[in-house]
Motif scaffolding. Sequence first.
Motif, PDB file in Angstrom:
ATOM      1  N   PRO A 320     -62.178 -96.145  27.828  1.00  0.00           N
ATOM      2  CA  PRO A 320     -63.009 -95.224  28.628  1.00  0.00           C
ATOM      3  C   PRO A 320     -63.636 -94.113  27.804  1.00  0.00           C
ATOM      4  N   SER A 321     -62.994 -93.761  26.687  1.00  0.00           N
ATOM      5  CA  SER A 321     -63.470 -92.625  25.889  1.00  0.00           C
ATOM      6  C   SER A 321     -64.894 -92.827  25.391  1.00  0.00           C
ATOM      7  N   ALA A 322     -65.302 -94.101  25.161  1.00  0.00           N
ATOM      8  CA  ALA A 322     -66.652 -94.342  24.640  1.00  0.00           C
ATOM      9  C   ALA A 322     -67.712 -93.881  25.635  1.00  0.00           C
ATOM     10  N   LEU A 323     -67.522 -94.204  26.907  1.00  0.00           N
ATOM     11  CA  LEU A 323     -68.497 -93.794  27.919  1.00  0.00           C
ATOM     12  C   LEU A 323     -68.381 -92.313  28.247  1.00  0.00           C
ATOM     13  N   ALA A 324     -67.193 -91.766  28.058  1.00  0.00           N
ATOM     14  CA  ALA A 324     -66.969 -90.353  28.396  1.00  0.00           C
ATOM     15  C   ALA A 324     -67.457 -89.410  27.308  1.00  0.00           C
ATOM     16  N   ALA A 325     -67.617 -89.916  26.093  1.00  0.00           N
ATOM     17  CA  ALA A 325     -68.001 -89.051  24.961  1.00  0.00           C
ATOM     18  C   ALA A 325     -69.358 -88.404  25.214  1.00  0.00           C
ATOM     19  N   LYS A 326     -69.430 -87.104  24.928  1.00  0.00           N
ATOM     20  CA  LYS A 326     -70.672 -86.365  25.138  1.00  0.00           C
ATOM     21  C   LYS A 326     -71.563 -86.373  23.899  1.00  0.00           C
ATOM     22  N   ASP A 327     -70.928 -86.387  22.729  1.00  0.00           N
ATOM     23  CA  ASP A 327     -71.677 -86.316  21.477  1.00  0.00           C
ATOM     24  C   ASP A 327     -72.095 -87.727  21.033  1.00  0.00           C
ATOM     25  N   PRO A 328     -73.395 -87.953  20.786  1.00  0.00           N
ATOM     26  CA  PRO A 328     -73.853 -89.290  20.389  1.00  0.00           C
ATOM     27  C   PRO A 328     -73.146 -89.831  19.141  1.00  0.00           C
ATOM     28  N   PHE A 329     -72.869 -88.947  18.178  1.00  0.00           N
ATOM     29  CA  PHE A 329     -72.229 -89.394  16.937  1.00  0.00           C
ATOM     30  C   PHE A 329     -70.811 -89.880  17.234  1.00  0.00           C
ATOM     31  N   GLU A 330     -70.079 -89.147  18.061  1.00  0.00           N
ATOM     32  CA  GLU A 330     -68.718 -89.562  18.432  1.00  0.00           C
ATOM     33  C   GLU A 330     -68.754 -90.874  19.217  1.00  0.00           C
ATOM     34  N   ARG A 331     -69.759 -90.971  20.113  1.00  0.00           N
ATOM     35  CA  ARG A 331     -69.882 -92.201  20.900  1.00  0.00           C
ATOM     36  C   ARG A 331     -70.184 -93.385  19.978  1.00  0.00           C
ATOM     37  N   ALA A 332     -71.035 -93.158  18.992  1.00  0.00           N
ATOM     38  CA  ALA A 332     -71.384 -94.228  18.050  1.00  0.00           C
ATOM     39  C   ALA A 332     -70.152 -94.696  17.280  1.00  0.00           C
ATOM     40  N   LYS A 333     -69.301 -93.757  16.879  1.00  0.00           N
ATOM     41  CA  LYS A 333     -68.069 -94.127  16.161  1.00  0.00           C
ATOM     42  C   LYS A 333     -67.158 -94.961  17.051  1.00  0.00           C
ATOM     43  N   LEU A 334     -67.059 -94.593  18.320  1.00  0.00           N
ATOM     44  CA  LEU A 334     -66.224 -95.348  19.261  1.00  0.00           C
ATOM     45  C   LEU A 334     -66.794 -96.751  19.517  1.00  0.00           C
ATOM     46  N   VAL A 335     -68.132 -96.851  19.547  1.00  0.00           N
ATOM     47  CA  VAL A 335     -68.787 -98.155  19.713  1.00  0.00           C
ATOM     48  C   VAL A 335     -68.445 -99.070  18.539  1.00  0.00           C
ATOM     49  N   LEU A 336     -68.502 -98.532  17.330  1.00  0.00           N
ATOM     50  CA  LEU A 336     -68.211 -99.342  16.142  1.00  0.00           C
ATOM     51  C   LEU A 336     -66.747 -99.757  16.111  1.00  0.00           C
ATOM     52  N   ALA A 350     -71.999 -95.009  11.991  1.00  0.00           N
ATOM     53  CA  ALA A 350     -72.370 -94.214  13.168  1.00  0.00           C
ATOM     54  C   ALA A 350     -73.634 -93.401  12.882  1.00  0.00           C
ATOM     55  N   LYS A 351     -73.772 -92.958  11.645  1.00  0.00           N
ATOM     56  CA  LYS A 351     -74.949 -92.186  11.247  1.00  0.00           C
ATOM     57  C   LYS A 351     -76.223 -93.032  11.364  1.00  0.00           C
ATOM     58  N   ASP A 352     -76.121 -94.311  10.990  1.00  0.00           N
ATOM     59  CA  ASP A 352     -77.288 -95.200  11.088  1.00  0.00           C
ATOM     60  C   ASP A 352     -77.718 -95.382  12.536  1.00  0.00           C
ATOM     61  N   ILE A 353     -76.733 -95.430  13.443  1.00  0.00           N
ATOM     62  CA  ILE A 353     -77.066 -95.585  14.868  1.00  0.00           C
ATOM     63  C   ILE A 353     -77.800 -94.354  15.379  1.00  0.00           C
ATOM     64  N   VAL A 354     -77.238 -93.179  15.152  1.00  0.00           N
ATOM     65  CA  VAL A 354     -77.840 -91.957  15.715  1.00  0.00           C
ATOM     66  C   VAL A 354     -79.159 -91.600  15.035  1.00  0.00           C
ATOM     67  N   GLU A 355     -79.363 -92.095  13.809  1.00  0.00           N
ATOM     68  CA  GLU A 355     -80.645 -91.850  13.145  1.00  0.00           C
ATOM     69  C   GLU A 355     -81.691 -92.879  13.561  1.00  0.00           C
ATOM     70  N   GLY A 356     -81.251 -93.881  14.308  1.00  0.00           N
ATOM     71  CA  GLY A 356     -82.194 -94.863  14.849  1.00  0.00           C
ATOM     72  C   GLY A 356     -82.781 -95.799  13.813  1.00  0.00           C
ATOM     73  N   SER A 357     -81.978 -96.218  12.818  1.00  0.00           N
ATOM     74  CA  SER A 357     -82.467 -97.151  11.797  1.00  0.00           C
ATOM     75  C   SER A 357     -82.785 -98.504  12.454  1.00  0.00           C
TER      76      SER A 357
END
Length: 667
Positions: A320-336, A350-357
């Motif tokens: 559940p923490s992935a959907l609950a995360a407010k910070d995109p970078f934290e959410r990206a880490k949980l996704v990975l 996670a940096k590549d995700i939030v930078e939109g590569s």
Amino acid sequence: MMSGYVGILVSDPWLQNQFTQVELRSLKSHFTSMRRESGRLTVGDLASRMSSLKVVGENLTEEERASLIQNYHDNLDDDVDFEFFLRVYLKLNGHASARTGGSAAKNSSAFLKAATTTLLHTISESEKASYVAHINNYLSEDDFLKRYLPLDPSTNDLFEIVKDGVLLCKLINVAVPGTIDERAINTKRVLNPWERNENHTLCLNSAKAIGCTVVNIGTQDFIEGRRHLVLGVISQIIKIQLLADLNLKKTPQLVELVDDSQDVEELMSLPPEKILLRWMNFQLKKSEYRKIVTNFSTDVKDAEAYAHLLNVLAPEHSKPSALAAKDPFERAKLVLAHADRMGCKRYLTAKDIVEGSPNLNLAFVAHIFQHRNGLSSQTKQISFLETLPDDSQISREERAFRFWLNSQGNSAYINNVFEDVRDGWVLLETLDKISPGIVNWKIANKPPIKMPFRKVENCNQVVKIGKQLKFSLVNIAGNDIVQGNKKLILAYLWQLLRCNILQLLRNLRFHSHGKEITDVDILEWANTKVSNSGSQSRMDSFKDKSLSDGIFFLELLSAVQPRVVNWSLVTKGVTDEEKKMNASYIISIARKLGCSIFLLPEDITEVNQKMILTLTASIMYWFLKQPVEERPSGISDSEASSQLETISNSTLDDSSSESSIDENRHL
């Protein structure tokens, strides 16, 4: 007369001291290519033709080059020899180097070294690290490469190892297995410059043959380790591999994305990236995510779509923490972390995700699809596929023409010939490349085109120009192309490809004393070359069934370059498997020589007369454009053209080629 020995080529001691031997050979190759276009090179030609030289071409405009050259030598009609060319190069290089902050000092190596020009280009370290991880994963067990792998992504090892060409050839075979016959790759531990160049030539021609765009990339770019170009080729190869399953042939379950057979045909026409987006949105509809993902950059950089997608595909690994995360970078880490738990290999951070590569995000989604696509095999839906035509011959020809069109460097990339040429624009661009000035651009309509009649206008001009070029286009109108008539489009494209081949040979007409070169000439040239080499092999036409064993083409390749065929690797060509092995070997060594061809082994074993003609003509073109001093047999221009002198300048003999012109005349 130019000699093959560099020391003799440059008699002036001062000039000899300005370059290394390797640089002189490379510059000599460029000089020869420039002179080859018309048989001579004048001072007036230099400004435009020197645009291909790295530093000079990138940092001086053609007008600047012309001005500097005219100040140096005012008679523009004078012929240029190699030493004059070198002096002009040094002069222009001095101005270009001064502009970029370099110097044109003695022994200037700016022609070969990338240091001066790579400053103009940046590369993504994240992408480099991702590609290195991919290479380490897929090639670590390769018998030849395992001594060099794994590569360290924090170093420039990648750009060093590509310099011998082996890694890129192997990577192409990972992406599209069987593209390169590995018997044709030079895999000694230490390669000489010619062997290395052969590997790069094989790599570039094979990359084109699987759909990569390698316009303006040459073997020298790999030797120099030009990082942005190397990464550009690698990214295309990896993308082709990752998207290979995104079609109905490989993954028939994709029909679940559509509702009826009409939608299936639309799905089949989509490029793989669009199918991947459609699949992603199809899965996201099963979640609470309500946005539509339209790209692999801005639409996924907050990682919300990823969190929902992985919850749908692998709910047993969700947290559940992935959907609950407010910070995109934290959410990206949980996704990975979720992707890791489901066993999905991924090469981004996670940096590549939030930078939109876009490249890395597309690769990530493609990896997810390959690992777990979440589609079910529904009999009712898959039955749609049974109503669709399955013509392997049409499929192979579409593939060959698609990759050939993409190799022309047109403005749009062709994903599906039958769909993507319907507005006529790419066909007009290709016609203009084959016969410059033949297109009336004032009446052409540039995409995107919303009004159907504008597409018809383009295609009407395509048909009109085809008739000017003597194509057989009876009862064909522009609207047939707009409507996507497959047989007519293939018929037109075959004549366009054949026209291009004959045009290339026509540009070498000084070999044939000004005579037009026809299909008959190509046939006779091949037979004469093989006969002169002492072989009894012969082909009666381009549909001669005896060609299926491949022996004739191996004899022909050996005749034009004796060392290129390793006869110990050739089979007798009796069984189907032996024929296929020979055919695969023929294609790879032809590409290794420098032939740009788009056929498959089946085209040889089944004797597809169109593709057999293109193969023969490509070998002929490669041989005739070789400088006399570089021909291994030492054949002079007059000797090379003597065969053509005896061939009548007749019109096309349909009995020798019987191309699809007549096949489609009354369609």
